[in-house]
Structures are given as structure tokens and as C-alpha cells.
Design a protein around this motif. Structure first.
Motif: not given
Length: 258
Positions: A95-106
Motif C-alpha cells: 500500500d503506497r501511491s495509487v500509481l504503484e498499487m495493485s488492485l488487489q492491495t486496494w
């Protein structure tokens, strides 16, 4: 009375049935212990193995059928429900920037931090409304990250906690004339090994954070538990729909003492 006198804590929660959802964590245990010291019948809930509370319940708080069943069980056993403390929170290493985040992490962050509280409120509050006299207190764990912008925030977690704040605000207003109060607590850094581990993965991280903490220290488990117990009690009877900062002044600070 808020706090203690001569080593004794006033029994503001005498005979109230209080559920602590997420009881296996250090904060959950501290709150459960404070509730018990103030006279409550404590029900500890977690999917992890634990022994917290007078009644121990194991349930996945993201499973709707399990959440619905656990409330029915508690009310069947005790005949009432007065307080729900939703002590849920999960940070993912991805969980970091949304620009680097996977959909599953979200999705994982939303499920663990927001959906769990939605389900606890959806299925728990009707029992508060059915308890005579109608009323009670719901306290939802949020974060100071829901109230500020941060270049280095775990963005999925922060967004979920902002959702918790808004849900608490809306429910607090929606239920204001029913006697049921709903509030969120904006947790800042509370002294636990897990919190220190998160901040010390990079040796410079804690030092950078302390620059922005007006009090220059972690909060204690006793301070956290005392705040939750206050909101659970009738002493907080005129507080609802609020987001209470428990952060040592972080969300209010522009500059801090030298």
C-alpha cells in the motif's frame, strides 16, 4: 469521572455489554481491559485466536453471515448490547501511491478497514436500538491520515479510514434522536511494537515523522483505552457524529516546537 483516582477507575460502564471487535491486537486488549475495569461485561471478537473478554468470540469481521450471527449470539447470551468498539485496521506492505498499487492491495484495504466496520454497524446497531432503554455508543477506529494529505501515506488505508470517518459522521447524525451515538477516533501513533516496526523499516523514517509530531512522542495504550472508554460512557452523551483526534496534535499542526 474520566480516569482514575487512587488506583481505582470509576465504573462508568457498570452492567453494560460492550463488544470489542478486533480484540486480539494490543489496543483491542487494552480497551477491553479498561472496559472491564469500568464495570462492563466485555465480549472480545477476532478471527485470530485470543482470550480477550468475559465472552470470547471468533469471527471474520468481513464475512457478513458471521458478523450477523455473532451479534445474535451475544444478545441471546446477555439479553442486551450497549457498546460496540470497532478496533479494525490493516496496513499492507504493498500500500503506497495509487500509481504503484495493485488492485488487489486496494481491495484488501477497503475490505479490512471499511467493509468490516460497515458490517459491524449494519448488524450491530439494530441491537442497540432494540435494547431498553434504546441507546448506546459505537466507536469506530480511524486514523489521522484521514484528515491530512501525505506524500508518503499508505493511500488505500488512508482512503478507507476517510470512509470510516464519513460513515461515522452520517450514522451519528442519522441516529442522533434515537439515543445511539456514533463517533470515529483519529488514531495517531500509539506505542506498540507493530507501530514502531512500521516506522523503523527505514532508520530515517521515525526521525522524519517526529519532526511533525507536536508532542514529540507516541501515545500510550492507556491513553488510547481511556479515550475509547470515555466515548463509550454516558459522560460523552452529547458527542455524536464526531471525529475525535487521538494524535498528540498532529492534524492541527503547521509548525511544531523546536
Amino acid at each position: 469521572m474520566f480516569g482514575s483516582m487512587g488506583g481505582r477507575v470509576a465504573e462508568r460502564l457498570a452492567d453494560k455489554v460492550c463488544m470489542v471487535n478486533g480484540a486480539a491486537s494490543l489496543i483491542g486488549r487494552a480497551v477491553a481491559d479498561r472496559f472491564a475495569r469500568e464495570g462492563a461485561v466485555v465480549v472480545g471478537v477476532d478471527k485470530l485466536a485470543h482470550s480477550v473478554g468475559e465472552q470470547v468470540v471468533h469471527a471474520d469481521l468481513t464475512d457478513e453471515s458471521a458478523v450477523e450471527a455473532m451479534y445474535r449470539e451475544v444478545v441471546r447470551d446477555h439479553g442486551r448490547l450497549d457498546v460496540i468498539y470497532n478496533n479494525v485496521g490493516l496496513m499492507d506492505r504493498g500500500d503506497r501511491s495509487v500509481l504503484e498499487m495493485s488492485l488487489q492491495t486496494w481491495r484488501n484495504a477497503q475490505e479490512a478497514n471499511l467493509t468490516s466496520i460497515f458490517l459491524a454497524c449494519k448488524h450491530g446497531i439494530p441491537h442497540l436500538l432494540a435494547t431498553e432503554p434504546t441507546g448506546g455508543s459505537v466507536i469506530n477506529a480511524a486514523s489521522f491520515l484521514a484528515a491530512v494529505g501525505s506524500a508518503t501515506a499508505p493511500m488505500a488505508y488512508a482512503a478507507a479510514k476517510a470512509g470510516v470517518v464519513q460513515l461515522s459522521r452520517d450514522l451519528g447524525v442519522h441516529l442522533a434522536r434515537s439515543g445511539v451515538r456514533v463517533n470515529a477516533v483519529l488514531f495517531g501513533p500509539i506505542e506498540t511494537p507493530q507501530q514502531r516496526e512500521i516506522l523503523q523499516r527505514d532508520p530515517s523514517v521515525l526521525e522524519k515523522r517526529l519532526v511533525h509530531w507536536p508532542m514529540g512522542r507516541f501515545g500510550t495504550l492507556d491513553e488510547a483505552a481511556g479515550t475509547i472508554a470515555f466515548l463509550a460512557s454516558d459522560d460523552a452523551g452529547f458527542i455524536t457524529g464526531a471525529a475525535i483526534p487521538l494524535d498528540g496534535g498532529i492534524t492541527e499542526a503547521f509548525t511544531v516546537p523546536e
